[in-house]
Design a protein around this motif. Structure first.
Motif, PDB file in Angstrom:
ATOM      1  N   ALA A 279      -2.179   3.784   5.344  1.00  0.00           N
ATOM      2  CA  ALA A 279      -3.030   2.894   4.551  1.00  0.00           C
ATOM      3  C   ALA A 279      -2.999   1.474   5.109  1.00  0.00           C
ATOM      4  O   ALA A 279      -4.018   0.784   5.151  1.00  0.00           O
ATOM      5  CB  ALA A 279      -2.575   2.906   3.095  1.00  0.00           C
TER       6      ALA A 279
ATOM      7  N   GLU B 240      -5.166   1.331   8.203  1.00  0.00           N
ATOM      8  CA  GLU B 240      -6.601   1.348   7.865  1.00  0.00           C
ATOM      9  C   GLU B 240      -7.063  -0.019   7.381  1.00  0.00           C
ATOM     10  O   GLU B 240      -8.117  -0.502   7.782  1.00  0.00           O
ATOM     11  CB  GLU B 240      -6.849   2.411   6.793  1.00  0.00           C
ATOM     12  N   GLU B 241      -6.264  -0.649   6.517  1.00  0.00           N
ATOM     13  CA  GLU B 241      -6.658  -1.962   6.000  1.00  0.00           C
ATOM     14  C   GLU B 241      -6.709  -3.010   7.108  1.00  0.00           C
ATOM     15  O   GLU B 241      -7.593  -3.884   7.119  1.00  0.00           O
ATOM     16  CB  GLU B 241      -5.691  -2.413   4.909  1.00  0.00           C
TER      17      GLU B 241
ATOM     18  N   LEU C  72       0.799  -1.223   0.000  1.00  0.00           N
ATOM     19  CA  LEU C  72       0.000   0.000   0.000  1.00  0.00           C
ATOM     20  C   LEU C  72       0.832   1.273   0.000  1.00  0.00           C
ATOM     21  O   LEU C  72       0.335   2.344  -0.349  1.00  0.00           O
ATOM     22  CB  LEU C  72      -0.945  -0.005   1.205  1.00  0.00           C
TER      23      LEU C  72
END
Length: 303
Positions: free
Chosen positions: A28, A31-32, A23
């Motif tokens: 990021a 968040e994932e 990512l």
């Protein structure tokens, strides 16, 4: 042999590294993975200390993987995928197992799927999951246990079971043929618009050569799948060279007509292929043994 603990990092740390590599940012990745950015940073720092190797550099407020860490992340990505696949198989069907199979869309739907009812009746304990793929892929990075492949059994790191040699015939709609000069020899097809399938770029040349027409320059329009080229033939756009199993239904109903000749064998066949390391998987073994009984060729030994 038991590996030292330092070479067996936690799954959460490896997932953090893989996500950061894929990512491009800790934000990021966090968040994932439904974590905070600081949690991701701590896991990466712990992983770095455990391995004793520099894994990332700080550029301002961003984390950037070193080239060595990026290579490491690429390798563990395959391992994480294999762990996930094994877990899914265990939980979906813990008794008989499951098989994730990549199929060619036309061959799968017309040849394989009609036969699967027999497999389900004989082996209700095995679950078969189907997805379509048009080209060979890396089994290490795709969630498949086996695949249906057309061509030669040269897929790296696999074994293969031959299912069916391809036999083709030139077909067109009756209206198309009625509006064009009659075809009395194979060479006459060169005067008609010929339809080509992207995955068989030399099919027409091979078919013509099989009927004594060598070195012919073959032109025409190109289609990416058999479903579209079949529709093109049905709507009178030209002559398609179709496998017999795809054309038989439309030939039987009169929607298509064989333009000239009969079935012609050309190079290439359909295979079941699987990674060498999966060869003893119980679900795959059950499916492969059943499928060998459906195959049309005599030489069925994996190779």
């Amino acid at each position: 042999m038991t590996l030292p603990r330092r070479f067996l990092p936690s799954i959460s740390a490896l997932r953090a590294l893989e996500a950061l590599d894929r990512l491009g940012s800790a934000t990021a990745a966090a968040e994932e993975l439904s974590q905070t950015q600081s949690a991701i940073s701590r896991q990466l720092k712990t992983l770095e200390g455990q391995l004793g190797v520099t894994l990332f550099l700080r550029q301002g407020r961003s984390l950037v993987l070193t080239p060595q860490a990026a290579e490491y992340a690429d390798r563990i990505r395959s391992a994480l995928q294999q762990i996930a696949q094994a877990s899914v198989k265990l939980t979906v069907n813990p008794v008989g197992g499951s098989l994730s199979l990549a199929i060619l869309p036309s061959f799968g739907m017309r040849w394989l799927v009609p036969r699967l009812a027999d497999f389900a009746r004989l082996h209700p304990e095995v679950t078969i999951n189907l997805s379509t793929r048009l080209k060979p892929f890396n089994f290490a990075s795709e969630p498949f246990d086996a695949a249906i492949h057309f061509g030669k059994p040269d897929w790296l790191g696999t074994e293969a079971l031959r299912l069916k040699t391809e036999a083709v015939l030139p077909v067109a709609s009756p209206d198309f043929l009625a509006s064009h000069p009659p075809v009395r020899a194979a060479r006459d097809l060169l005067d008609l618009p010929l339809l080509h399938i992207e995955t068989r770029p030399n099919a027409w040349a091979a078919w013509l050569a099989a009927h004594g027409v060598e070195g012919a320059k073959v032109n025409g329009t190109i289609y990416d799948q058999f479903s579209t080229i079949t529709q093109a033939a049905l709507h009178g756009l030209g002559v398609a060279l179709l496998p017999d199993y795809l054309a038989e239904q439309d030939l039987a109903t009169g929607r298509l007509t064989c333009v000239w000749g009969d079935k012609t064998m050309i190079s290439g066949a359909y295979y079941l292929v699987w990674p060498v390391q999966n060869g003893r998987d119980p679900a795959l073994t059950t499916f492969r043994d059943w499928l060998a009984g459906q195959a049309e060729d005599e030489d069925l030994l994996p190779r």
